[in-house]
Design a protein around this motif. Structure first.
Motif, PDB file in Angstrom:
ATOM      1  N   LEU A 104      -4.925   2.027  -1.408  1.00 55.29           N
ATOM      2  CA  LEU A 104      -6.218   1.367  -1.573  1.00 55.29           C
ATOM      3  C   LEU A 104      -6.575   1.166  -3.044  1.00 55.29           C
ATOM      4  N   SER A 105      -6.263   2.162  -3.873  1.00 57.05           N
ATOM      5  CA  SER A 105      -6.662   2.061  -5.275  1.00 57.05           C
ATOM      6  C   SER A 105      -5.717   1.194  -6.106  1.00 57.05           C
ATOM      7  N   ASP A 106      -4.430   1.212  -5.791  1.00 54.98           N
ATOM      8  CA  ASP A 106      -3.446   0.518  -6.630  1.00 54.98           C
ATOM      9  C   ASP A 106      -2.589  -0.485  -5.873  1.00 54.98           C
ATOM     10  N   GLY A 107      -2.929  -0.774  -4.650  1.00 58.35           N
ATOM     11  CA  GLY A 107      -2.046  -1.553  -3.797  1.00 58.35           C
ATOM     12  C   GLY A 107      -2.081  -3.038  -3.985  1.00 58.35           C
ATOM     13  N   PHE A 108      -2.930  -3.525  -4.862  1.00 58.48           N
ATOM     14  CA  PHE A 108      -2.987  -4.951  -5.135  1.00 58.48           C
ATOM     15  C   PHE A 108      -3.168  -5.744  -3.837  1.00 58.48           C
ATOM     16  N   LEU A 109      -4.189  -5.391  -3.085  1.00 58.21           N
ATOM     17  CA  LEU A 109      -4.419  -5.987  -1.773  1.00 58.21           C
ATOM     18  C   LEU A 109      -5.301  -7.225  -1.915  1.00 58.21           C
ATOM     19  N   ASP A 110      -4.732  -8.261  -2.528  1.00 63.59           N
ATOM     20  CA  ASP A 110      -5.490  -9.460  -2.854  1.00 63.59           C
ATOM     21  C   ASP A 110      -5.416 -10.545  -1.786  1.00 63.59           C
ATOM     22  N   THR A 111      -4.371 -10.539  -0.989  1.00 62.13           N
ATOM     23  CA  THR A 111      -4.190 -11.604  -0.012  1.00 62.13           C
ATOM     24  C   THR A 111      -4.092 -11.013   1.387  1.00 62.13           C
ATOM     25  N   ALA A 112      -4.183 -11.873   2.372  1.00 67.30           N
ATOM     26  CA  ALA A 112      -4.030 -11.426   3.759  1.00 67.30           C
ATOM     27  C   ALA A 112      -2.638 -10.841   3.981  1.00 67.30           C
ATOM     28  N   LEU A 113      -1.635 -11.418   3.342  1.00 74.32           N
ATOM     29  CA  LEU A 113      -0.277 -10.896   3.476  1.00 74.32           C
ATOM     30  C   LEU A 113      -0.173  -9.494   2.879  1.00 74.32           C
ATOM     31  N   ASP A 114      -0.800  -9.283   1.726  1.00 78.45           N
ATOM     32  CA  ASP A 114      -0.801  -7.958   1.108  1.00 78.45           C
ATOM     33  C   ASP A 114      -1.466  -6.936   2.028  1.00 78.45           C
ATOM     34  N   LEU A 115      -2.577  -7.324   2.608  1.00 74.46           N
ATOM     35  CA  LEU A 115      -3.286  -6.436   3.527  1.00 74.46           C
ATOM     36  C   LEU A 115      -2.430  -6.141   4.755  1.00 74.46           C
ATOM     37  N   HIS A 116      -1.738  -7.147   5.259  1.00 80.88           N
ATOM     38  CA  HIS A 116      -0.844  -6.953   6.398  1.00 80.88           C
ATOM     39  C   HIS A 116       0.264  -5.951   6.051  1.00 80.88           C
ATOM     40  N   LYS A 117       0.843  -6.090   4.874  1.00 80.94           N
ATOM     41  CA  LYS A 117       1.890  -5.167   4.432  1.00 80.94           C
ATOM     42  C   LYS A 117       1.336  -3.741   4.316  1.00 80.94           C
ATOM     43  N   ALA A 118       0.133  -3.636   3.779  1.00 77.94           N
ATOM     44  CA  ALA A 118      -0.484  -2.311   3.640  1.00 77.94           C
ATOM     45  C   ALA A 118      -0.753  -1.687   5.000  1.00 77.94           C
ATOM     46  N   MET A 119      -1.190  -2.497   5.948  1.00 75.31           N
ATOM     47  CA  MET A 119      -1.460  -1.969   7.287  1.00 75.31           C
ATOM     48  C   MET A 119      -0.163  -1.561   7.978  1.00 75.31           C
ATOM     49  N   GLU A 120       0.907  -2.326   7.790  1.00 79.09           N
ATOM     50  CA  GLU A 120       2.184  -1.934   8.376  1.00 79.09           C
ATOM     51  C   GLU A 120       2.670  -0.629   7.755  1.00 79.09           C
ATOM     52  N   LEU A 121       2.544  -0.513   6.447  1.00 84.71           N
ATOM     53  CA  LEU A 121       2.908   0.733   5.778  1.00 84.71           C
ATOM     54  C   LEU A 121       2.088   1.881   6.340  1.00 84.71           C
ATOM     55  N   ASN A 122       0.775   1.673   6.463  1.00 84.29           N
ATOM     56  CA  ASN A 122      -0.093   2.718   6.986  1.00 84.29           C
ATOM     57  C   ASN A 122       0.321   3.127   8.398  1.00 84.29           C
ATOM     58  N   ASN A 123       0.674   2.158   9.224  1.00 85.34           N
ATOM     59  CA  ASN A 123       1.110   2.472  10.587  1.00 85.34           C
ATOM     60  C   ASN A 123       2.385   3.311  10.584  1.00 85.34           C
ATOM     61  N   ARG A 124       3.338   2.968   9.718  1.00 86.47           N
ATOM     62  CA  ARG A 124       4.584   3.735   9.635  1.00 86.47           C
ATOM     63  C   ARG A 124       4.322   5.149   9.095  1.00 86.47           C
ATOM     64  N   VAL A 125       3.429   5.243   8.112  1.00 87.51           N
ATOM     65  CA  VAL A 125       3.092   6.552   7.542  1.00 87.51           C
ATOM     66  C   VAL A 125       2.409   7.414   8.601  1.00 87.51           C
ATOM     67  N   ILE A 126       1.487   6.837   9.346  1.00 87.70           N
ATOM     68  CA  ILE A 126       0.800   7.595  10.395  1.00 87.70           C
ATOM     69  C   ILE A 126       1.798   8.064  11.446  1.00 87.70           C
ATOM     70  N   LEU A 127       2.694   7.193  11.878  1.00 86.64           N
ATOM     71  CA  LEU A 127       3.699   7.583  12.865  1.00 86.64           C
ATOM     72  C   LEU A 127       4.557   8.729  12.340  1.00 86.64           C
ATOM     73  N   PHE A 128       4.999   8.615  11.097  1.00 87.13           N
ATOM     74  CA  PHE A 128       5.796   9.689  10.503  1.00 87.13           C
ATOM     75  C   PHE A 128       5.025  11.004  10.492  1.00 87.13           C
ATOM     76  N   PHE A 129       3.797  10.976   9.991  1.00 84.85           N
ATOM     77  CA  PHE A 129       3.030  12.216   9.896  1.00 84.85           C
ATOM     78  C   PHE A 129       2.644  12.764  11.268  1.00 84.85           C
ATOM     79  N   ASP A 130       2.378  11.904  12.233  1.00 86.35           N
ATOM     80  CA  ASP A 130       2.125  12.389  13.600  1.00 86.35           C
ATOM     81  C   ASP A 130       3.332  13.163  14.112  1.00 86.35           C
TER      82      ASP A 130
END
Length: 145
Positions: A104-130
């Motif tokens: 969120l702080s450094d992810g350069f989430l300027d476009t819809a594509l960037d946000l999509h990539k961040a959400m996919e990363l977040n989903n993979r991170v959540i799955l891993f940590f679960d």
């Protein structure tokens, strides 16, 4: 199936900073009292391994069995070291939170594509940590996956 390499590399590159922030936090939280007195260098080393190898852990090539083997052993080790299971789970959750705060702080989430990539990363991170939390609990309870 794409995980933003840019975001993963950013997290791995800043593993040192993330580990220091996590360490400072986990050693003062009332939810993690055993972490307050445990060897800080060892705690740093442990969380740094996750952050610096995040790409490996969330890769589609890393199997559930790989995660199970590592985190069942981790759970058993934490029990032997005297950590309460609730503390270990809280520490894992906190390490996951620092990844998302970094995005969120450094992810350069300027476009819809960037946000999509961040959400996919977040989903993979959540799955891993679960999975990591579940297998840690199994190992702590001295059960096999």
């Amino acid at each position: 199936m794409f995980i933003s390499e840019k975001l993963v590399k950013m997290i791995e590159h800043d593993a040192d900073k993330l580990s220091i922030k996590w360490l400072e936090d986990v050693r003062k939280r009332p939810e993690t009292p055993t972490y307050h007195t445990f060897e800080p260098d060892e705690l740093y080393r442990r969380v740094h391994l996750v952050y610096s190898q995040l790409g490996k852990w969330i890769s589609y090539e890393t199997s559930k069995d790989d995660i199970a083997a590592h985190y069942i052993a981790l759970g058993a080790q934490r029990r032997k070291e005297g950590f309460a299971l609730s503390e270990v789970i809280y520490a894992l959750t906190l390490s996951r939170r620092y990844i998302w705060l970094k995005v969120l702080s450094d992810g350069f989430l300027d476009t819809a594509l960037d946000l999509h990539k961040a959400m996919e990363l977040n989903n993979r991170v959540i799955l891993f940590f679960d999975r990591a939390i579940y297998y840690t609990a199994l190992g702590y309870e001295n059960k096999k996956g």
